[in-house]
Enzyme design. Structure first.
Site, short mmCIF file in Angstrom:
data_model
loop_
_atom_site.label_atom_id
_atom_site.label_comp_id
_atom_site.label_asym_id
_atom_site.label_seq_id
_atom_site.Cartn_x
_atom_site.Cartn_y
_atom_site.Cartn_z
N HIS A 155 22.29 -15.47 -6.26
CA HIS A 155 23.40 -15.31 -5.30
C HIS A 155 22.90 -15.32 -3.86
O HIS A 155 23.53 -14.75 -2.97
CB HIS A 155 24.19 -14.02 -5.55
CG HIS A 155 24.55 -13.79 -6.98
ND1 HIS A 155 25.75 -14.16 -7.53
CD2 HIS A 155 23.82 -13.25 -8.02
CE1 HIS A 155 25.77 -13.85 -8.82
NE2 HIS A 155 24.60 -13.31 -9.14
N SER A 276 17.65 -30.25 20.55
CA SER A 276 19.00 -30.27 21.08
C SER A 276 19.01 -30.96 22.43
O SER A 276 18.03 -30.90 23.17
CB SER A 276 19.49 -28.83 21.23
OG SER A 276 20.54 -28.75 22.15
N LYS A 282 15.22 -25.74 20.96
CA LYS A 282 15.60 -25.95 19.57
C LYS A 282 14.67 -26.86 18.77
O LYS A 282 14.22 -27.89 19.26
CB LYS A 282 17.01 -26.55 19.50
CG LYS A 282 18.08 -25.60 19.94
CD LYS A 282 18.48 -24.65 18.83
CE LYS A 282 19.47 -25.35 17.92
NZ LYS A 282 19.78 -24.55 16.75
N GLU A 289 18.77 -31.83 6.63
CA GLU A 289 20.24 -31.77 6.64
C GLU A 289 20.84 -33.11 6.24
O GLU A 289 21.81 -33.18 5.48
CB GLU A 289 20.74 -31.41 8.05
CG GLU A 289 20.38 -30.00 8.49
CD GLU A 289 20.68 -29.80 9.98
OE1 GLU A 289 21.84 -29.52 10.30
OE2 GLU A 289 19.76 -29.96 10.80
#
Ligand code: ARG
Length: 498
Positions: A155, A276, A282, A289
Site C-alpha cells: 500500500h 525546469s 530542478k 515519467e
C-alpha cells in the site's frame, strides 16, 4: 506511365484527399525491406517451377536489387501501398513484359501477411535481445546490492525490511515472463502465408514449401483462407507488449518516487533527467515519467488493434490495413522503453545509507516481533498480533517492560514469565536479523538471494543461447537468399536496365 493497378477496371482517379485516406504508404516503411525479400523468394520459386524464364527471373531480381539500393524514398508515394508502388517501379526499370510477371500466382493479400510476419520476426528478436540486456543489468545491480537494506512496501506504506537485491530480482523475474511470452508468440509469427494468393491459393504450380524455406519460416500457415485473413498473431504480440509495458511502467513509477526528496533512495543520471524552464534547481525524472506515460500508448494500441479486427468476415478486408500500424507503434514504443529502462538502471546511483536508515521507519520489524512472541512463549499468532498492534499505537520505545504491560492487559499474564527476554526483543527489532531469518526459497535472506542470483545467472546463459539460435536461424536463411539472388544476377548490370 498510368497506374498499373487501376488502369483496367477503374476509370476515375482518387484525389489527394482520398489517397491519403486509403493509402498505407506511410506505415509500409516498416515492411519495405521485407517486401523485397518476399519478392526475391517468390521470383526465384517462380523460376524454379518454370513459371517464368531464367532470364526474366534474373532481370526482375536485378531490378529489385536496384530498388533496394535506392531505398523507399525513390518509390512513387502516390500509390496505395508499397507492393504496387514497388511493382510499378520494377516495371519502369525492366519493362512490363518482364516485370509484369513477378506477381504471377500471388496477391497482395498473402504478400502483405508475409511481409508483416517477416518484419515482426526481426522486431521480436531485437526486443528479446534488448529485454535480455535489461534483465542482465537488473541481475548485476542486484548482485551488487545483496546487503543493501531497504524498507519494503505494501500500500506504499513501510511494511517489512528487505534488500534492494530482493526488490530488483522481483522486476527481473516479471520481465523474464515477458521474454517467455515473446518466445512463445515468435513460434506462431514465424510461419509463412505466402502462396495463399487472394485466399483460394492459385492454379499456378507454385511451391509453398520452397518460399517458406527461402524466407526462413519454420512452417506454413497452411489453410490459404486462414493465411490471408488472420491477424491473431498481431493481437497476441501486442498483448505481450502491453503486459511488458505495464511491467515497465511499474518500475518507472518507482524510479520517479524513489527520486523524490521524501524517498531519496536513488538518483538518476543527468542524461535521463530534465530541468525546469523557471525553477533553476530542478532535476526531474522525465525519462522515467515518459516511460510510465508511453505504456498507455502500448495499451491503447492493443485496444485499437483488437477493435479493428473484431467481427471481420473472412477472408481479406481492407480494415486489416488499419490494424497493423497499431502493432508497429506498440513495438517501437515498447522497444525504446526497454532500452531507456536499461540505460537508467545501469547508470543509477543508489543511496544505500538512506535506504538502510529508512528500513526501520514505521515499525517495519513489527511482524518479526509478533513472530518472536509466538516462538518464545507459545501464545497464538493472533494474540501476539494484537499485543504488538497496541504497542505500535502507544509506544515509541519497545522493551520487555512495555510488552509485559500490554500483555498483562490483553492476556492477564506477563510474557517475561513465559520465557521472553530482552535479547529476543532486541534481535526481533534489528532489520538485519529480520532479513537473515527470511531464508525460505525466494526470501530476501543474504544467503538465499546469493543462491537465487546464481540460479538466475545460469538461466540467463540459457536464455542468451536460445535467442542467439533464433537470430542465427533467421540470419542464415536470409543470407542464403541474398546469395542466391547474387548468383542469378551476376551477369546483369543495374544501369543496363534503366
Ligand atoms: N496495404 C494493404 C494492407 O496493408 C495490402 C493488401 C492490399 N490488398 C487488397 N486487396 N487491397 O492490408
Amino acid at each position: 506511365m498510368s497506374n498499373i493497378l487501376r488502369r483496367g477496371r477503374l476509370v476515375s482517379t482518387p484525389d489527394e484527399d482520398i489517397m491519403k485516406f486509403t493509402s498505407s504508404m506511410r506505415s509500409d516503411k516498416w515492411i519495405f525491406d521485407a517486401d523485397i525479400m518476399v519478392d526475391f523468394a517468390h521470383t526465384i520459386m517462380l523460376k524454379e517451377q518454370r513459371i517464368i524464364k531464367e532470364e526474366d527471373c534474373s532481370s526482375i531480381l536485378r531490378g529489385l536489387l536496384c530498388i533496394r539500393e535506392e531505398g523507399i524514398e525513390q518509390l512513387d508515394h502516390t500509390y496505395e501501398d508499397i507492393h504496387i508502388s514497388l511493382e510499378s517501379r520494377l516495371i519502369d526499370m525492366v519493362g512490363e513484359d518482364v516485370g509484369g510477371r513477378m506477381h504471377s500466382g500471388r496477391s497482395r493479400n498473402d504478400e502483405v501477411a508475409t511481409c508483416i510476419r517477416l518484419t515482426l520476426r526481426e522486431e521480436l528478436l531485437a526486443l528479446m535481445e534488448e529485454l535480455h540486456a535489461l534483465r542482465n543489468t537488473l541481475c548485476s545491480l542486484a548482485a551488487e546490492n545483496l546487503k543493501t537494506i531497504m524498507p519494503g512496501f505494501t500500500h506504499l506504506q513501510h511494511a517489512q525490511p528487505t534488500t534492494l537485491a530482493h526488490h530488483l530480482i522481483a522486476h527481473m523475474d516479471a520481465l523474464g515472463r515477458d521474454i517467455d511470452r515473446l518466445r512463445s508468440a515468435y513460434s506462431r509469427v514465424n510461419l509463412c502465408p505466402l502462396g495463399a494468393a487472394a485466399f483460394a491459393s492459385t492454379g499456378f504450380n507454385i511451391d509453398r514449401e520452397r518460399t517458406r524455406q527461402l524466407l526462413g519460416f519454420e512452417g506454413l500457415v497452411e489453410n490459404s483462407m486462414d493465411a490471408v485473413s488472420s491477424r491473431d498473431f498481431l493481437i497476441e504480440c501486442t498483448a505481450v507488449l502491453a503486459n511488458l509495458a505495464i511491467n515497465l511502467s511499474r518500475m518507472a513509477e518507482e524510479l520517479v518516487i524513489w527520486s523524490t526528496s521524501e524517498f531519496a533512495f536513488i538518483e538518476l543520471d543527468d542524461r535521463y533527467a530534465s530541468t525546469s524552464s523557471i525553477m533553476p534547481q530542478k532535476k526531474n525524472p522525465d525519462t522515467a515519467e515518459l516511460l510510465r506515460g508511453k505504456s498507455g500508448v502500448v495499451a491503447g494500441s492493443l485496444m485499437a488493434l483488437i477493435t479493428t479486427c473484431k467481427a471481420l468476415p473472412l477472408s481479406y478486408n481492407r480494415d486489416l490495413q488499419e490494424a497493423t500500424p497499431n502493432m508497429w507503434r506498440a513495438m517501437e514504443t515498447a522497444r525504446s522503453s526497454v532500452r531507456m529502462m536499461e540505460g537508467m538502471i545501469s547508470t543509477i546511483k543508489v543511496n544505500k545509507e538512506t535506504m538502510a536508515s529508512k528500513s526501520v521507519m514505521g515499525f517495519t520489524t513489527a511482524t518479526e516481533l509478533a513472530d518472536t512472541l509466538v516462538r518464545a512463549t507459545g501464545i497464538p499468532f493472533r494474540t501476539a498480533h494484537q499485543i504488538v498492534g497496541v504497542l505500535a499505537r502507544e509506544n515509541e520505545d519497545i522493551h520487555l517492560q512495555q510488552i509485559d504491560a500490554v500483555a498483562d492487559k490483553v492476556l492477564g499474564t506477563k510474557l517475561s514469565s513465559k520465557g521472553l527476554t530482552e535479547e529476543m526483543i532486541y534481535e526481533a527489532l534489528d532489520p538485519i536479523s529480520n532479513i537473515r531469518k527470511r531464508k525460505v526459497i525466494g526470501g530476501p535472506a543474504f544467503k538465499e538471494m546469493e543462491q537465487a542470483i546464481i540460479r538466475r545467472k545460469r538461466a540467463m546463459k540459457q536464455e542468451d543461447k536460445e535467442i542467439r539460435a533464433l537470430r542465427n536461424a533467421s540470419e542464415v536463411s536470409l543470407k542464403a537468399l541474398i546469395e542466391l539472388v547474387e548468383q542469378y544476377t551476376k551477369h546483369v548490370k543495374c544501369d543496363q536496365q534503366m
